[in-house]
Motif scaffolding. Structure first.
Motif, PDB file in Angstrom:
ATOM      1  N   GLY A   5       0.827  -1.207   0.000  1.00 14.49           N
ATOM      2  CA  GLY A   5       0.000   0.000   0.000  1.00 14.49           C
ATOM      3  C   GLY A   5       0.856   1.249   0.000  1.00 14.49           C
ATOM      4  N   TYR A   6       1.942   1.224   0.781  1.00 15.34           N
ATOM      5  CA  TYR A   6       2.860   2.360   0.822  1.00 15.34           C
ATOM      6  C   TYR A   6       3.470   2.588  -0.562  1.00 15.34           C
ATOM      7  CZ  TYR A   6       6.739   5.388   2.053  1.00 15.34           C
ATOM      8  OH  TYR A   6       7.624   6.431   2.107  1.00 15.34           O
ATOM      9  N   ASP A   7       3.933   1.508  -1.210  1.00 13.17           N
ATOM     10  CA  ASP A   7       4.527   1.654  -2.535  1.00 13.17           C
ATOM     11  C   ASP A   7       3.506   2.144  -3.560  1.00 13.17           C
ATOM     12  OD1 ASP A   7       7.038   1.003  -1.665  1.00 13.17           O
ATOM     13  OD2 ASP A   7       7.140  -0.941  -2.681  1.00 13.17           O
ATOM     14  N   LYS A  38      12.245   3.909  -6.509  1.00 12.02           N
ATOM     15  CA  LYS A  38      12.722   3.172  -5.333  1.00 12.02           C
ATOM     16  C   LYS A  38      11.613   3.124  -4.286  1.00 12.02           C
ATOM     17  CE  LYS A  38      17.077   3.004  -6.731  1.00 12.02           C
ATOM     18  NZ  LYS A  38      17.370   2.063  -7.741  1.00 12.02           N
ATOM     19  N   GLY A  39      11.109   1.937  -4.010  1.00 13.39           N
ATOM     20  CA  GLY A  39      10.058   1.760  -3.015  1.00 13.39           C
ATOM     21  C   GLY A  39      10.521   0.850  -1.898  1.00 13.39           C
ATOM     22  N   VAL A  40       9.638   0.586  -0.972  1.00 15.70           N
ATOM     23  CA  VAL A  40       9.953  -0.285   0.154  1.00 15.70           C
ATOM     24  C   VAL A  40      10.172  -1.724  -0.321  1.00 15.70           C
ATOM     25  CG1 VAL A  40       9.096  -1.201   2.352  1.00 15.70           C
ATOM     26  CG2 VAL A  40       8.665   1.176   1.742  1.00 15.70           C
ATOM     27  N   THR A  41       9.400  -2.153  -1.309  1.00 19.15           N
ATOM     28  CA  THR A  41       9.484  -3.535  -1.787  1.00 19.15           C
ATOM     29  C   THR A  41      10.509  -3.724  -2.892  1.00 19.15           C
ATOM     30  OG1 THR A  41       7.709  -3.224  -3.416  1.00 19.15           O
ATOM     31  CG2 THR A  41       7.068  -3.965  -1.201  1.00 19.15           C
ATOM     32  N   LYS A  55       8.919  -8.282 -10.519  1.00 13.28           N
ATOM     33  CA  LYS A  55       8.228  -8.510  -9.244  1.00 13.28           C
ATOM     34  C   LYS A  55       7.555  -9.877  -9.270  1.00 13.28           C
ATOM     35  CE  LYS A  55       8.614  -4.441  -7.199  1.00 13.28           C
ATOM     36  NZ  LYS A  55       8.989  -4.178  -5.857  1.00 13.28           N
ATOM     37  N   VAL A  56       7.461 -10.491  -8.116  1.00 10.98           N
ATOM     38  CA  VAL A  56       6.763 -11.770  -7.990  1.00 10.98           C
ATOM     39  C   VAL A  56       5.815 -11.707  -6.803  1.00 10.98           C
ATOM     40  CG1 VAL A  56       8.629 -13.149  -9.004  1.00 10.98           C
ATOM     41  CG2 VAL A  56       8.555 -12.806  -6.550  1.00 10.98           C
ATOM     42  N   ALA A  57       4.761 -12.472  -6.904  1.00  9.05           N
ATOM     43  CA  ALA A  57       3.850 -12.647  -5.771  1.00  9.05           C
ATOM     44  C   ALA A  57       4.232 -13.951  -5.088  1.00  9.05           C
ATOM     45  CB  ALA A  57       2.408 -12.710  -6.248  1.00  9.05           C
TER      46      ALA A  57
END
Length: 76
Positions: A5-7, A38-41, A55-57
């Protein structure tokens, strides 16, 4: 889930800043052009279909009161 959510909020803020407008078309174009954010994840770059590159889930299943790893699924 909080970091995702933050990203997402970071992506919208970044797009609004780059668009220098709240016009929906300009913001959409800025979101679509996201690269190297650049994000948290991790670093977020969107492909031509607006899917995050690299990205992967991760799928976790509850088992005996704990979450166990099941699989990784690519974003696109």
């Amino acid at each position: 889930m909080a970091v995702l959510g933050y990203d997402a909020a970071l992506l919208i803020h970044d797009a609004l800043t780059r668009a220098n407008s709240s016009d929906p078309r300009k913001v959409k174009d800025a979101i679509n052009a996201t690269s190297g954010l650049k994000g948290v994840t991790g670093t977020l770059t969107l492909d031509e279909n607006r899917n995050p590159k690299g990205k992967v889930a991760v799928i976790l299943v509850p088992q005996n009161g704990q979450f166990k790893f099941r699989a990784k699924v690519p974003a696109a």
